[in-house]
Design a protein around this motif. Sequence first.
Motif, PDB file in Angstrom:
ATOM      1  N   GLU A 195       0.873  -1.164   0.000  1.00 53.80           N
ATOM      2  CA  GLU A 195       0.000   0.000   0.000  1.00 53.80           C
ATOM      3  C   GLU A 195       0.918   1.225   0.000  1.00 53.80           C
ATOM      4  O   GLU A 195       1.622   1.464   0.971  1.00 53.80           O
ATOM      5  N   VAL A 196       0.940   1.947  -1.112  1.00 55.24           N
ATOM      6  CA  VAL A 196       1.797   3.126  -1.243  1.00 55.24           C
ATOM      7  C   VAL A 196       1.071   4.304  -0.606  1.00 55.24           C
ATOM      8  O   VAL A 196      -0.076   4.591  -0.939  1.00 55.24           O
ATOM      9  N   ILE A 197       1.764   4.961   0.330  1.00 55.77           N
ATOM     10  CA  ILE A 197       1.163   6.094   1.026  1.00 55.77           C
ATOM     11  C   ILE A 197       2.155   7.253   1.061  1.00 55.77           C
ATOM     12  O   ILE A 197       3.354   7.068   0.917  1.00 55.77           O
ATOM     13  N   SER A 198       1.627   8.446   1.250  1.00 54.93           N
ATOM     14  CA  SER A 198       2.478   9.630   1.378  1.00 54.93           C
ATOM     15  C   SER A 198       2.783   9.867   2.855  1.00 54.93           C
ATOM     16  O   SER A 198       2.139   9.306   3.738  1.00 54.93           O
ATOM     17  N   MET A 199       3.768  10.696   3.120  1.00 56.55           N
ATOM     18  CA  MET A 199       4.203  10.926   4.496  1.00 56.55           C
ATOM     19  C   MET A 199       3.126  11.606   5.346  1.00 56.55           C
ATOM     20  O   MET A 199       3.102  11.420   6.560  1.00 56.55           O
ATOM     21  N   ASP A 200       2.215  12.335   4.727  1.00 56.22           N
ATOM     22  CA  ASP A 200       1.162  12.980   5.525  1.00 56.22           C
ATOM     23  C   ASP A 200       0.143  11.954   6.049  1.00 56.22           C
ATOM     24  O   ASP A 200      -0.724  12.281   6.843  1.00 56.22           O
TER      25      ASP A 200
END
Length: 101
Positions: A63-68
Motif C-alpha cells: 500500500e503506497v502512502i504519502s508521508m502525511d
Amino acid sequence: MLGLLKSNGKFIMVGAPYEPLELPVFSLIIGRKTMAGSGIGGMKEIKEIIDFATKHNIKVDIEVISMDYVNKAMERLEKADVRYRFVFDIGITLAATRPSS
C-alpha cells in the motif's frame, strides 16, 4: 526449519518474528549449523532476494502512502487493520510541498 538445513548450513533470518523463537539448540550443535539475523540485510542480500523473487514470479502486495498519512498508518497498525506492507512514497510528498511554477 533448522531441520531442513544440511550439516554446516546457515539459517539467516531477516526481520523480526511476531513471537519469540524456540530454538532447538541440539539441531544447531549436532549439525554444525549457523543461525544469524539482520534487521534488513545488506545490499547484496537485498539484490539476491529481488532476483530470486523475479526469477520465480513472486510478487508482494503493498500500500503506497504519502508521508502525511503516517499518523493514520500508525493507528491502523495498532488496530491490526493492515493487509499489505506500507511503502512511503517520498516523491509524492516532496512533489506536494514544492512551490508550483
